[in-house]
Structure formats: C-alpha cells, structure tokens
Design a protein around this motif. Sequence first.
Motif, PDB file in Angstrom:
ATOM      1  N   LEU A   9      -5.608  28.229  28.098  1.00 21.02           N
ATOM      2  CA  LEU A   9      -4.459  27.376  27.777  1.00 21.02           C
ATOM      3  C   LEU A   9      -3.173  28.190  27.712  1.00 21.02           C
ATOM      4  N   TYR A  10      -3.205  29.298  27.001  1.00 17.01           N
ATOM      5  CA  TYR A  10      -2.009  30.120  26.834  1.00 17.01           C
ATOM      6  C   TYR A  10      -1.543  30.750  28.145  1.00 17.01           C
ATOM      7  N   THR A  11      -2.470  31.115  29.006  1.00 18.38           N
ATOM      8  CA  THR A  11      -2.057  31.752  30.268  1.00 18.38           C
ATOM      9  C   THR A  11      -1.450  30.757  31.253  1.00 18.38           C
ATOM     10  N   THR A  12      -1.605  29.469  31.030  1.00 14.94           N
ATOM     11  CA  THR A  12      -1.029  28.468  31.926  1.00 14.94           C
ATOM     12  C   THR A  12       0.373  28.048  31.501  1.00 14.94           C
ATOM     13  N   LEU A  13       0.846  28.552  30.383  1.00 16.73           N
ATOM     14  CA  LEU A  13       2.152  28.143  29.855  1.00 16.73           C
ATOM     15  C   LEU A  13       3.271  29.040  30.347  1.00 16.73           C
ATOM     16  N   SER A  14       4.471  28.467  30.404  1.00 16.80           N
ATOM     17  CA  SER A  14       5.645  29.293  30.684  1.00 16.80           C
ATOM     18  C   SER A  14       5.866  30.206  29.478  1.00 16.80           C
ATOM     19  N   ASP A  15       6.626  31.273  29.665  1.00 19.36           N
ATOM     20  CA  ASP A  15       6.887  32.219  28.575  1.00 19.36           C
ATOM     21  C   ASP A  15       7.548  31.530  27.382  1.00 19.36           C
TER      22      ASP A  15
ATOM     23  N   VAL B  33       4.541  28.002  20.900  1.00 18.55           N
ATOM     24  CA  VAL B  33       3.300  27.423  20.358  1.00 18.55           C
ATOM     25  C   VAL B  33       2.255  28.438  19.909  1.00 18.55           C
ATOM     26  N   MET B  34       2.334  29.656  20.378  1.00 19.55           N
ATOM     27  CA  MET B  34       1.285  30.644  20.096  1.00 19.55           C
ATOM     28  C   MET B  34       1.249  31.030  18.619  1.00 19.55           C
ATOM     29  N   GLN B  35       0.060  30.970  18.051  1.00 21.99           N
ATOM     30  CA  GLN B  35      -0.181  31.405  16.674  1.00 21.99           C
ATOM     31  C   GLN B  35      -1.436  32.272  16.681  1.00 21.99           C
ATOM     32  N   PRO B  36      -1.392  33.412  15.979  1.00 20.63           N
ATOM     33  CA  PRO B  36      -2.595  34.260  15.931  1.00 20.63           C
ATOM     34  C   PRO B  36      -3.775  33.477  15.342  1.00 20.63           C
TER      35      PRO B  36
END
Length: 181
Positions: free
Chosen positions: A30-36, A42-45
């Motif tokens: 999911l994260y690798t398909t997102l724009s920077d 949205v990224m949370q550890p």
Amino acid sequence: MNHIDGSMDSSLMFDDAEWLQIDTCIVSWLYTTLSDDLFSAVMQPDDDTYAAWTAIGSQFLDNIVQRTAQARQRLHALHQGDMSIADFCAQIKRLADVLRDVGSPLSDQEMVITLLGGLSDKLAHCAPTITAVRPPMRFSEARSFLQQEEVWITGYAQRAVSTALLSASQPDGNSTNAHAY
C-alpha cells in the motif's frame, strides 16, 4: 480481506507470524503505491493494514465535495482550442472518470453536451447534426463523427493548398508542358 476490512483485530494476531507477515507485506505494498506527499501524510510507524487502508481512504473521502466541485469546474471550462478531437475527448473522459470516482458520475448525454459546448469554431457546424440524430448519439459516436469530420476538413484544406500551389506555378493557366511548336 480481514486485513483490510477490520474484521480481524490485529492486536489478537501478534502470536501468528504468518498473519503478521502477510499484514506487513500488504502495508508495504500500500505504501509503495502512494505518491511521496500522500505517503508522508498517512504513514504511521507500526500501522497494520486496516489502519493504513483507513488513513489512505480518508485522504480521498474527506475532500469529495471539493474534488467534485473542482472537476466539474474544469469540465465546464474545457474548450477544444487547438486540440485534436481525440485529445479533447480524452480530457473530457479523464474528468468524467474523476467525477465517477468521487461518486458524481456524468451521464453519456452530459459528456456529449460538454463535447459540443467546447468545440472549436472549426467543428462547431457539426453540433446541429449531432443533436438532431435520434436516438441521440452516444459520446463515443459523437467522438467518431467529429474525428471523421476533422479528417475531412484536414484533407480538404490540403487539397486547397495543393490546388493553390499548382495555380500559382502556372500563372497563365496553361500547362508548362503544353507548348505549341
């Protein structure tokens, strides 16, 4: 599916290495398909798939009204100008797709109306023909009709230029090869 829809509480799955590995892979995908920009928003550890999916979804669902308004404004301001019919129709289709994605789809008739309303002067004469057809032309039919008209106009213009050049090269109207001896 239970990774994304929240039907499985990930805190209950900490002892299941296979489930955690699958969840980690899905989050990574999911994260690798997102724009920077979207990724940093949205990224949370230590997110599980459900948390990541929900955060991504909220970025799109929270601004539906604004995205709809912006897409409709761009659609209504769209004019062919110097674009080919193929390019102009592709822009209409892209905006229609955006509106469909935000839950405000355009009907085929609305797409035809947008197409006709934005035609350049070169093709505006086609609008009465397209609107007079019964049953009404679908967007794809109107596009095809206008592309054929565009080809015809281009061919006509090229023939006119060729004729003008030929006439200009023969100022007396006689063929340069038709000399009387």
